[in-house]
Design a protein around this motif. Structure first.
Motif, short mmCIF file in Angstrom:
data_model
loop_
_atom_site.label_atom_id
_atom_site.label_comp_id
_atom_site.label_asym_id
_atom_site.label_seq_id
_atom_site.Cartn_x
_atom_site.Cartn_y
_atom_site.Cartn_z
N UNK A 130 -23.97 -25.62 15.49
CA UNK A 130 -23.37 -25.60 16.69
C UNK A 130 -23.93 -24.72 17.54
N UNK A 131 -23.90 -23.44 17.28
CA UNK A 131 -24.68 -22.34 17.96
C UNK A 131 -26.02 -22.59 18.38
N UNK A 187 -13.86 -23.05 18.73
CA UNK A 187 -12.80 -23.25 17.70
C UNK A 187 -13.54 -23.00 16.41
N UNK A 188 -14.75 -23.04 15.73
CA UNK A 188 -15.44 -22.86 14.69
C UNK A 188 -15.09 -21.24 14.38
N UNK A 189 -15.45 -20.64 15.49
CA UNK A 189 -15.51 -19.11 15.43
C UNK A 189 -14.27 -18.57 15.29
N UNK A 190 -13.19 -19.13 15.98
CA UNK A 190 -11.71 -18.51 15.79
C UNK A 190 -11.16 -19.61 14.75
N UNK A 226 -4.83 -20.61 16.55
CA UNK A 226 -5.86 -19.78 16.46
C UNK A 226 -5.41 -18.73 17.42
N UNK A 227 -6.09 -17.44 17.05
CA UNK A 227 -5.82 -16.49 18.20
C UNK A 227 -6.15 -16.90 19.65
N UNK A 228 -5.21 -16.75 20.41
CA UNK A 228 -5.32 -17.16 21.89
C UNK A 228 -5.05 -18.36 22.13
#
Length: 126
Positions: free
Chosen positions: A41-42, A93-96, A116-118
């Motif tokens: 994705x990145x 979403x993947x990173x968090x 998730x955070x946030x």
């Protein structure tokens, strides 16, 4: 001295014929993105960001001097922006990774919620 009463046949392993070969594709291949692979994705986010930079550069250059390919590239800007926005959201979403996961019983059945955070609890509660 008689040996064992039966002969073992070793069946020859025949290679499976007609294994699907990867079709040879001409031209740019459609972006196949593994949506669960952060790196994939990145990479695609970077690719779309580069496309946008290219488009921005083309738009600032003298339009009459552009060839048809360059004009086509500019025409894809909206599409590129949409794809990029979608990928950035997914990357986010993947990173968090979910910090809390819970199933909520509602009248409509069980809802699977990832917090998730946030994230806003009010948004998730909809």
């Amino acid at each position: 001295g008689g040996s064992g009463g039966y002969v073992q046949h070793h069946q020859q392993q025949t290679p499976i014929v007609g294994q699907p070969k990867k079709p040879i594709r001409l031209g740019p291949k459609p972006a196949e993105i593994d949506r669960n692979d952060v790196d994939s994705v990145r990479r695609n986010v970077k690719k779309f960001q580069k496309k946008l930079r290219d488009i921005e550069k083309l738009k600032t250059s003298a339009l009459p001097s552009l060839d048809s390919l360059q004009k086509e590239k500019i025409a894809t800007e909206d599409e590129v922006r949409k794809s990029l926005a979608q990928l950035e959201r997914e990357l986010d979403l993947l990173e968090r990774r979910p910090s809390l996961i819970f199933d909520v019983e509602t009248e409509a059945g069980t809802r699977y919620i990832e917090y998730r955070d946030g994230d806003s609890c009010l948004e998730l509660a909809r």
